[in-house]
Design a protein around this motif. Sequence first.
Motif, mmCIF file in Angstrom:
data_model
loop_
_atom_site.group_PDB
_atom_site.id
_atom_site.type_symbol
_atom_site.label_atom_id
_atom_site.label_comp_id
_atom_site.label_asym_id
_atom_site.label_seq_id
_atom_site.Cartn_x
_atom_site.Cartn_y
_atom_site.Cartn_z
ATOM 1 N N GLU A 127 4.323 77.085 -2.591
ATOM 2 C CA GLU A 127 5.497 76.784 -3.419
ATOM 3 C C GLU A 127 6.762 76.761 -2.577
ATOM 4 O O GLU A 127 7.595 75.852 -2.696
ATOM 5 C CB GLU A 127 5.644 77.797 -4.547
ATOM 6 N N LYS A 142 5.760 69.727 -7.968
ATOM 7 C CA LYS A 142 4.831 69.772 -9.093
ATOM 8 C C LYS A 142 3.743 70.807 -8.834
ATOM 9 O O LYS A 142 3.382 71.101 -7.695
ATOM 10 C CB LYS A 142 4.173 68.404 -9.296
ATOM 11 N N THR A 143 3.190 71.360 -9.926
ATOM 12 C CA THR A 143 2.009 72.209 -9.868
ATOM 13 C C THR A 143 1.403 72.238 -11.257
ATOM 14 O O THR A 143 1.911 71.603 -12.191
ATOM 15 C CB THR A 143 2.355 73.632 -9.388
ATOM 16 N N LYS A 144 0.294 72.944 -11.393
ATOM 17 C CA LYS A 144 -0.355 73.142 -12.686
ATOM 18 C C LYS A 144 -0.664 74.614 -12.849
ATOM 19 O O LYS A 144 -0.850 75.333 -11.857
ATOM 20 C CB LYS A 144 -1.654 72.327 -12.767
ATOM 21 N N TYR A 149 -2.058 75.332 -5.647
ATOM 22 C CA TYR A 149 -1.291 74.496 -4.733
ATOM 23 C C TYR A 149 -0.092 73.862 -5.437
ATOM 24 O O TYR A 149 -0.006 73.809 -6.670
ATOM 25 C CB TYR A 149 -2.189 73.411 -4.120
ATOM 26 N N HIS A 150 0.843 73.386 -4.615
ATOM 27 C CA HIS A 150 2.011 72.656 -5.099
ATOM 28 C C HIS A 150 2.074 71.335 -4.344
ATOM 29 O O HIS A 150 1.534 71.202 -3.262
ATOM 30 C CB HIS A 150 3.298 73.455 -4.848
ATOM 31 N N TRP A 151 2.742 70.372 -4.936
ATOM 32 C CA TRP A 151 2.871 69.093 -4.262
ATOM 33 C C TRP A 151 4.214 68.438 -4.580
ATOM 34 O O TRP A 151 4.895 68.812 -5.539
ATOM 35 C CB TRP A 151 1.724 68.157 -4.643
ATOM 36 N N VAL A 164 1.000 67.383 -0.353
ATOM 37 C CA VAL A 164 0.397 68.558 -0.973
ATOM 38 C C VAL A 164 0.431 69.753 -0.026
ATOM 39 O O VAL A 164 0.152 69.626 1.171
ATOM 40 C CB VAL A 164 -1.064 68.254 -1.370
#
Length: 232
Positions: A127, A142-144, A149-151, A164
């Motif tokens: 992050e 972005k992430t979920k 992971y973050h991208w 990513v």
Amino acid sequence: MTVARFKDLCVDVTCPLAMTDFWGHLLGLTSPADNPEVLIGDRPEKTVWINRVPEVRTVKQRVHLDVVTSSIEALEKLGAKVLSPISDEQQWAVLADPEGGEFCGFVRESVPSYKLMELVVDSADPEAQARWWAGVVGGDVKTKPDVPYHWLENVPGLPFSYWVFVPVPEPKTIKNRIHWDVSADELRPVLDAGATLLRAKDDEIGWHVCADPEGNEFCVFLPRPAEGEGVA
């Protein structure tokens, strides 16, 4: 406000001619007759420099590329070796290029001429890394909820969909064999953002070599002075 713009990618290799051919076919890029160690596309940001280095690959790469393909067999025919096949738990194959560098192949029914889908960077803090680079080159973080992971996406000039950052337990120990370049109006704002200057441009190189907060190398290219102006 961003301080730089994504410029291009660089891949370190020990055999440039063979690896230029491999990566050219893999990514859907071509090599000009007057410079066989660079790959070009239909816009400057798709450029990939194939750099000769004396050292061979010794550890897992902290930076790798993900590509789309019609089949994993097609990648094997180019000279790739499957390290981990597609399975119910893993919807992509992990492969190695002819010099052992890892990359991932994603099978798609429709494959564009330019096949690079995303740039993936191993990180201690994904992050923080994603937010730092968003502050430097722009884009949306972005992430979920169910992924570690973050991208980044919507990065100005980025010639692939996603950048990513994935978590890994091991620290960075050696120079990355894949890195990216950025262009900037000035070096100071990049350093003020938190980059470290590893090597200033000099008589041998015309760019500044820097590192991000986790030590990933990247090069900063400044505007060339107008004819008749001095070099700062």
